[in-house]
Design a protein around this motif. Structure first.
Motif, PDB file in Angstrom:
ATOM      1  N   LEU A 149      35.169  -5.544  -9.060  1.00 34.04           N
ATOM      2  CA  LEU A 149      35.311  -6.709  -9.906  1.00 34.04           C
ATOM      3  C   LEU A 149      35.442  -7.960  -9.039  1.00 34.04           C
ATOM      4  CD1 LEU A 149      35.459  -7.276 -12.923  1.00 34.04           C
ATOM      5  CD2 LEU A 149      37.941  -7.372 -12.682  1.00 34.04           C
ATOM      6  N   ARG A 154      37.617   0.249  -8.885  1.00 33.84           N
ATOM      7  CA  ARG A 154      37.124  -0.760  -9.840  1.00 33.84           C
ATOM      8  C   ARG A 154      37.563  -2.190  -9.513  1.00 33.84           C
ATOM      9  NH1 ARG A 154      34.480   1.080 -14.622  1.00 33.84           N
ATOM     10  NH2 ARG A 154      34.390  -1.089 -15.202  1.00 33.84           N
ATOM     11  N   GLN A 161      32.211  -8.893  -7.629  1.00 36.52           N
ATOM     12  CA  GLN A 161      31.407  -9.509  -8.680  1.00 36.52           C
ATOM     13  C   GLN A 161      31.817 -10.967  -8.865  1.00 36.52           C
ATOM     14  OE1 GLN A 161      29.301  -8.416 -11.395  1.00 36.52           O
ATOM     15  NE2 GLN A 161      28.686  -6.607 -10.267  1.00 36.52           N
TER      16      GLN A 161
END
Lengths: 319, 431
Positions: free
Chosen positions: A32, A28, A35
């Motif tokens: 992130l 994750r 992103q």
């Protein structure tokens, strides 16, 4: 206007990332980070677009419902639909709408047709093809204001065009005063606009032509297809996407007609060349009526939106 | 569009709005550039006019060096085309300089918008050419160092050949004489159009050049009593007469519906017999034509010849925090030798007789003295109302439409309707 064609990078980046399975929670943070860096990269463009295109546009739409003025000590008041009522009762506005439609209806097919013809001509391999490509493209890199000034002289009563007409017809044709006659002013502007911009769309057509595989032509030739049939059944279908692009860009460009009019005729004679944008600039700056100019712009925006939507609908993938 | 995208979009909009409102906060502090230091800024429109700019810079230099200077003046020049936009933009963001120059007819508009503050000068301007002092609602808001005057230039030899007398300030041409003169000049067969009125002009030229004819007929751009309506003035019988006369000049082949790009050059190249233009063209014409050149007053169309008054003038902005120094500089710039220097550099009419005495061409008996007389005798100010910029665009369009063949009454009625609506929507432009 070009902003309407900008691809929106935000959309792709915003696609939901495939949900990470719960068994691999350690992935994750990397997602992130990606992103965040993605957003970081589009941020400069996005902020500039928001600040200088979207915000002013929204403010402009708001102003259309007020009595804001360019120079005035009076407080701005909300006046509802007054500006629109005045606009729709103004014969000059309807005339400008008519002029723009006339311009677009002629320019869109003729300009794209000429551009396609030019592209077909230079889509060959022969000595000096680059020379012709450059020549056809030259008007595009020349500023429209400069082009308009030059043609202003050529269109004079004793200008180059009339002299050529007279020489070619052995003095039989005595050309009109192109830009000062309500009947010829708009056609004159149309001719110069097509001359100036056709080269640009020629390049787009050319890119489309070169993306069509040569094997298709070979196959067509083996089947004994004539040149017309090759064009009709290979080239034309192969240009489907290019066609849509050219159609939409020329239409939007035609609806926004302004430079030529501002330099050459200032909307005259007798409103025969005035356009929506020209009226907006005239009211907003020369006549200091910011709110009225905003109302014109809002109407123009809606108009372009509608026309583009209709074009998108008509040229959609039909399967 | 997923949730995150929406959230980020919302954040960006909020951030942009914040940036916008921060920018708006700047509005409060007026004249920021000059605050604190003993330097005030002056804006001028003549970046494209080297001679005029030089003359102004010389005056500023000598002021800055003088013992009595109350502040140091800094000149910033703009190209004329973008000058007004720059001032309007600066005013909107509260960043106007202390001193600005203004085209005379715009003064009431800027005074009304509170860009300008009334002038309190030590210099006495009561003897200056009336058209160089811009007043609105009883206050003086700007002063000009010069004016220009409209006149008709011709070659004496042409007039003689056609058997036409030379018009003088004492005895200008009447409407009939003008018609007769044009007929005779046209009969000479020397030119396609004997008269060049500069009909290719745009913008402020249209009201500046052609509204004096309207006024000579007895019409006007607006009823000057209260400046509330143009009805009757701009579309009355007199105005229709003016429009028909003006259109008639083109219809009879006396002038082109759209003249050449450079009317002065066309006149010098003998493409026209009579040139209607401003005093600025006189020096060039005299250099080319020499002794043969005659400068004549405009035509008397019923109420005496009229010409437009007021050129570029200087004013002090209302946000200026050292207006005493600004006023002091303006007074200094109005000294005869300074007026003369600018007028000399620009080929314009100096604002006072004292200054004129310093320039041979404008001194008593000088070749350009006639322009000073024209200005004193015939100048009509363009209507001193904040509505003027709007009136000017409407009138300009009416002139172009009438020349292009529009029905005079319809065209003028349309202008009147637009002007009256504009005045009404601005609450009568009351202070």
């Amino acid at each position: 206007m070009t902003t309407t064609q900008l691809p929106s990078p935000g959309r792709r980046l915003a696609e939901p990332a495939p949900a990470a399975p719960p068994s691999k929670p350690r992935h994750r943070p990397r997602h992130l980070r990606e992103q965040i860096s993605g957003w970081g990269m589009i941020a400069p463009a996005a902020v500039l677009l928001l600040a200088f295109v979207f915000l002013p546009a929204i403010l402009g739409f708001g102003l259309a419902f007020t009595n804001a003025r360019l120079v005035s000590p009076r407080p701005v008041e909300f006046v509802g639909m007054d500006n629109f009522a005045r606009l729709f009762a103004d014969p000059t506005f309807w005339r400008s709408l008519l002029n723009v439609s006339y311009f677009a209806v002629v320019v869109v097919p003729v300009q794209s047709g000429i551009a396609l013809a030019l592209a077909l001509l230079i889509n060959k391999k022969f000595r000096g093809v680059n020379f012709f490509r450059t020549i056809y493209f030259l008007p595009v890199v020349t500023s429209m204001v400069v082009v308009s000034l030059l043609w202003l002289f050529m269109y004079r009563k004793d200008g180059l065009i009339n002299e050529m007409l007279s020489a070619a017809s052995f003095g039989l044709i005595n050309g009109p005063d192109w830009l000062n006659d309500p009947a010829t002013a708009m056609p004159a502007i149309i001719a110069l606009s097509i001359w100036q911009a056709a080269g640009f769309h020629m390049i787009i057509w050319l890119a489309g032509l070169q993306s069509i595989s040569g094997e298709l032509y070979e196959a067509a030739q083996l089947d004994g297809a004539s040149r017309w049939h090759q064009f009709r059944y290979v080239t034309w279908p192969g240009l489907k996407h290019t066609r849509t692009l050219v159609l939409v860009t020329i239409t939007i460009q035609a609806l926004g007609l302004f430079d030529q009019v501002s330099v050459m005729t200032q909307g005259g004679p007798l409103d025969s060349t005035t356009t929506i944008i020209y009226e907006a600039v005239r009211s907003g700056f020369k006549q200091q009526e910011t709110s009225y100019a905003s109302a014109i712009s809002l109407v123009f925006f809606v108009l372009v939106l509608l026309i583009s939507a209709v074009q998108r609908y008509l040229t959609r993938e039909k399967d | 569009m997923n949730k995150r995208f929406t959230r980020i979009l919302a954040t960006s909009v909020a951030a942009a709005a914040l940036v916008g409102s921060l920018g708006a906060c700047g509005k409060g502090s007026a004249s920021a550039p000059s605050a604190g230091s003993n330097e005030i800024t002056m804006w001028t429109h003549n970046a494209g006019n080297a001679e005029e700019l030089k003359a102004i810079e010389n005056i500023v230099d000598s002021y800055n060096k003088s013992a009595g200077a109350k502040a140091k003046i800094k000149v910033q020049a703009f190209p004329q085309d973008s000058y007004n936009d720059s001032v309007v933009a600066a005013a909107a963001s509260g960043k106007l300089p202390c001193i600005v120059d203004i085209d005379g007819p715009n003064v009431p508009n800027w005074a009304w918008a509170k860009y300008l503050t009334p002038l309190k000068l030590d210099a006495d301007v009561s003897k200056n050419l009336p058209s160089t002092v811009a007043k609105w609602e009883g206050e003086t808001y700007a002063v000009g160092t010069y004016d220009v005057a409209l006149a008709m230039l011709a070659r004496a030899s042409d007039l003689k050949a056609a058997g036409v007398r030379v018009a003088t300030v004492e005895k200008p041409w009447t409407k009939d004489e003008f018609q007769d003169a044009l007929t005779k000049l046209k009969a000479l067969g020397k030119w396609e159009y004997p008269l060049d009125m500069g009909t290719a002009g745009t913008g402020e030229w249209l009201p500046y050049a052609y509204s004096p004819f309207l006024q000579s007929f007895g019409g006007d751009l607006i009823n000057r009593d209260g400046f509330q309506s143009a009805d009757g003035a701009l579309n009355g019988d007199k105005a229709i007469e003016w429009a028909q006369w003006f259109r008639g000049l083109a219809d009879q082949g006396f002038m082109a519906k759209k003249s050449g790009k450079d009317s002065t050059q066309d006149f010098l190249n003998n493409k026209s017999g009579i040139l209607y233009t401003g005093s600025w063209a006189a020096d060039k014409a005299r250099a080319a034509v020499g002794e043969d050149l005659v400068v004549m007053p405009s035509v008397d169309l019923g109420n005496g010849p009229k010409i437009g008054g007021a050129s570029w003038q200087w004013g002090v902005t209302s946000g200026c925090d050292n207006s005493a120094a600004a006023m002091d500089y303006l007074s200094y710039s109005l000294k005869p030798e300074n007026l003369a220097a600018v007028a000399k550099a620009t080929g314009t009419i100096p604002a006072t007789d004292e200054a004129a005495a310093l320039i041979p061409a404008y001194a008593e008996g000088g070749t350009n003295r006639i322009f000073m007389e024209l200005s004193r005798n015939y100048a009509v100010m363009r209507p001193e109302t904040p509505a003027y910029p709007f009136i000017a665009t409407e009138y300009g369009k009416a002139v172009q439409d009438i020349l292009a063949g529009a029905d005079p009454k319809t065209a003028l009625d349309k202008s009147v309707k637009a002007i009256d609506a504009n005045i009404k929507s601005n609450g009568g432009y009351k202070n």
